[in-house]
Write a protein that holds these residues in place. Structure first.
Motif, short mmCIF file in Angstrom:
data_model
loop_
_atom_site.label_atom_id
_atom_site.label_comp_id
_atom_site.label_asym_id
_atom_site.label_seq_id
_atom_site.Cartn_x
_atom_site.Cartn_y
_atom_site.Cartn_z
N SER A 13 0.78 -1.32 0.16
CA SER A 13 0.23 -0.27 0.64
C SER A 13 0.81 1.16 0.04
CB SER A 13 -1.04 -0.27 0.88
OG SER A 13 -1.62 -0.79 0.96
N ASN A 34 -11.35 -0.36 -0.92
CA ASN A 34 -10.87 -1.34 -0.32
C ASN A 34 -9.69 -3.08 -1.64
OD1 ASN A 34 -8.32 -3.01 0.44
ND2 ASN A 34 -8.67 -3.03 2.48
N ASP A 59 -7.93 -5.22 -2.29
CA ASP A 59 -7.43 -6.12 -1.32
C ASP A 59 -8.66 -6.98 -0.78
OD1 ASP A 59 -4.95 -5.23 -2.00
OD2 ASP A 59 -4.29 -4.30 -0.34
#
Length: 510
Positions: free
Chosen positions: A335, A455, A457
């Motif tokens: 990130s 997000n 992920d």
């Protein structure tokens, strides 16, 4: 080579002989008979099975491999072809060359397999012959399905999954992981409890496999116990009921944590104030002021278990007035972060007083003046954390920002359906779970859906499906803000409905 050099060569020819039975010219072989005469004289499939009965469980779609093994296989699959070939006796006396299915009506309860075999016959001649084996499918439920049909509550193993937090966002995410990997496909019943979910299985091995799956996707600790149900003294058989108690660590994503001194030292003097950025089978921790990060596995956490200082239910919205980057962009654990000094004010107090806060944040790459951010208000928080009191002289910041907020931009889309949807497990709801506030559960689920949009992920490990009820309009696409996170259509899967596919095929046939 000889022709190129101009030399004379004699072409080799293969002579032919007459069959001793029918007199047809043929290539010479050890039996001096043609193939038709050999097949009329000798049948290499004699003594091999042409009709076989196999047992099929219609509930779990498995086949019985004697004496007590049940094999799961689909029609015309490699597993079913291997199972059918192994059921044939005396097949070791010949050489199997090829095997394939012959199409039959699925409701005929017949499976046909064409086999091509070879065998050495007269004087070393090898004869190849094809024949068909017909398998008759007889339906008979396996032991586990019989037990379930007799009494659905007669489970053998139960997995009690619990997490002692004030929200269910972890179970929403865990539900999607279970659906994608079919981890609970063997569960005979799933029941939603007040602080968790109970899974019931008809076999202990299925429960053990499910607990192993949970250990791969979440930091857990488990213990098991068994209770004697019945005992046959003559055959010395014992029947037990097994219970697996699984606890998920109470640390969730975006929680603010004050690390115990021993843990902070073992992690290289990290923190002590850190936030949790990701939870899988490990816990990812990030120091907001130095951008140092580390990972803790389940063993490390449960050795010195600690709780969060503030959770995501205690967040507050702030407005960003000014941002000054302090460092360049840094990649931390996949990130991107930028350290920056930001001047913020509470949205609730904006316009009422002049209380401003200057904070150090890791969101310098996405925050701009005028944006909204979500964070923890330590200025007015009353924390009674024992670990925080152990640090003498620790300067606690007034505000810790967690992420950028899109709440104001989402207000324009409120009530509109999304272009994607999620599937859910077929769960029963206990009375104590029903007593909880339905509005609270729906708001937590809505927050979980927003986390998936923000997000990438999180949605990497789950399956998202296209929403057929979603109908985009041109006006909506022109007025929607580009800054609002959304899920691209390339990540969505088509929601396949077998009943609709069959209806379409029937209409095409007509």
């Amino acid at each position: 080579m000889a022709q190129e050099a101009g030399m004379f060569t004699v072409q080799q020819t293969i002579g032919s002989v007459l069959c001793c039975k029918c007199g047809v010219p043929m290539a010479p072989n050890a039996a001096n008979m043609c193939v038709k005469c050999l097949r009329s004289e000798i049948d290499i499939t004699e003594g091999l099975q042409k009709h076989v009965i196999i047992i099929h469980c219609p509930e779990c779609d498995t086949y019985l491999q004697p004496p007590r093994t049940w094999i799961k296989a689909q029609l015309e699959s490699k597993e079913l072809l291997t199972f059918c070939v192994k059921r044939l006796k005396n097949l070791n006396k010949i050489h199997l060359v090829h095997a394939e299915f012959i199409w039959t009506e699925p409701h005929s309860k017949r499976i046909k397999v064409r086999l091509r075999v070879q065998k050495e016959v007269l004087n070393g001649a090898i004869l190849e012959q094809a024949y068909t084996v017909e398998y008759v499918v007889q339906d008979q439920m396996c032991e586990s399905c019989t037990r379930v049909q007799a009494n659905p509550d007669q489970w053998v193993a139960a997995v009690q999954l619990r997490q002692h937090v004030s929200h269910r966002r972890t179970f929403f995410y865990l539900e999607q992981l279970i659906l994608k990997h079919d981890a609970a496909v063997r569960a005979i019943r799933i029941k939603q409890m007040d602080q968790g979910v109970d899974f019931f299985f008809a076999n202990r091995s299925h429960a053990v496999k499910f607990v192993e799956f949970l250990g791969k996707v979440a930091p857990i600790k488990s213990r098991h116990d068994k209770q004697l149900v019945s005992h046959d003294t003559k055959s010395n058989n014992y029947n037990y009921k097994y219970t697996f108690s699984v606890e998920i660590c109470p640390i969730c994503r975006e929680d603010l944590i004050c690390l115990p001194p021993k843990v902070a030292v073992s992690l290289g003097n990290l923190g002590p104030l850190v936030i949790c950025t990701k939870v899988s089978n490990t816990i990812a921790l990030l120091d907001l002021f130095t951008l140092r990060h580390c990972f803790m596995d389940a063993d490390q956490y449960w050795r010195t278990a600690f709780k969060s200082l503030l959770s995501s239910r205690q967040i507050m919205e702030y407005i960003v007035l000014d941002v000054e980057p302090v460092s360049s962009e840094i990649n931390v654990g996949g990130s991107k972060y930028v350290l920056a000094d930001a001047q913020v004010a509470r949205v609730a107090d904006f316009g009422k007083n002049d209380t401003l806060f200057t904070v150090r944040t890791h969101l310098g790459h996405i925050l701009n003046p005028g944006d909204y951010a979500i964070g923890y208000d330590l200025y007015r928080a009353n924390s009674n954390d024992i670990e925080l009191d152990k640090y003498k002289g620790l300067v606690i910041p007034d505000v810790i920002l967690i992420k950028k907020s899109y709440e104001e931009k989402r207000q324009k889309k409120r009530g509109k359906p999304r272009a994607w949807k999620l599937k859910s497990l077929n769960m029963e709801v206990e009375d104590s779970a029903k007593a909880t506030d339905e509005e609270k559960r729906s708001s937590e689920y809505e927050q979980f859906l927003r986390d998936l949009e923000e997000n990438p992920d999180m949605r990497f490990n789950i399956s998202l499906y296209q929403n057929k009820e979603y109908q985009p309009s041109e006006m909506a696409s022109m007025t929607d803000e580009e800054d609002v996170p959304s899920i691209p259509l390339e990540e969505l899967l088509a929601d396949l409905d077998l009943s609709e596919e069959e209806a379409q095929n029937d209409s095409m046939n007509e």
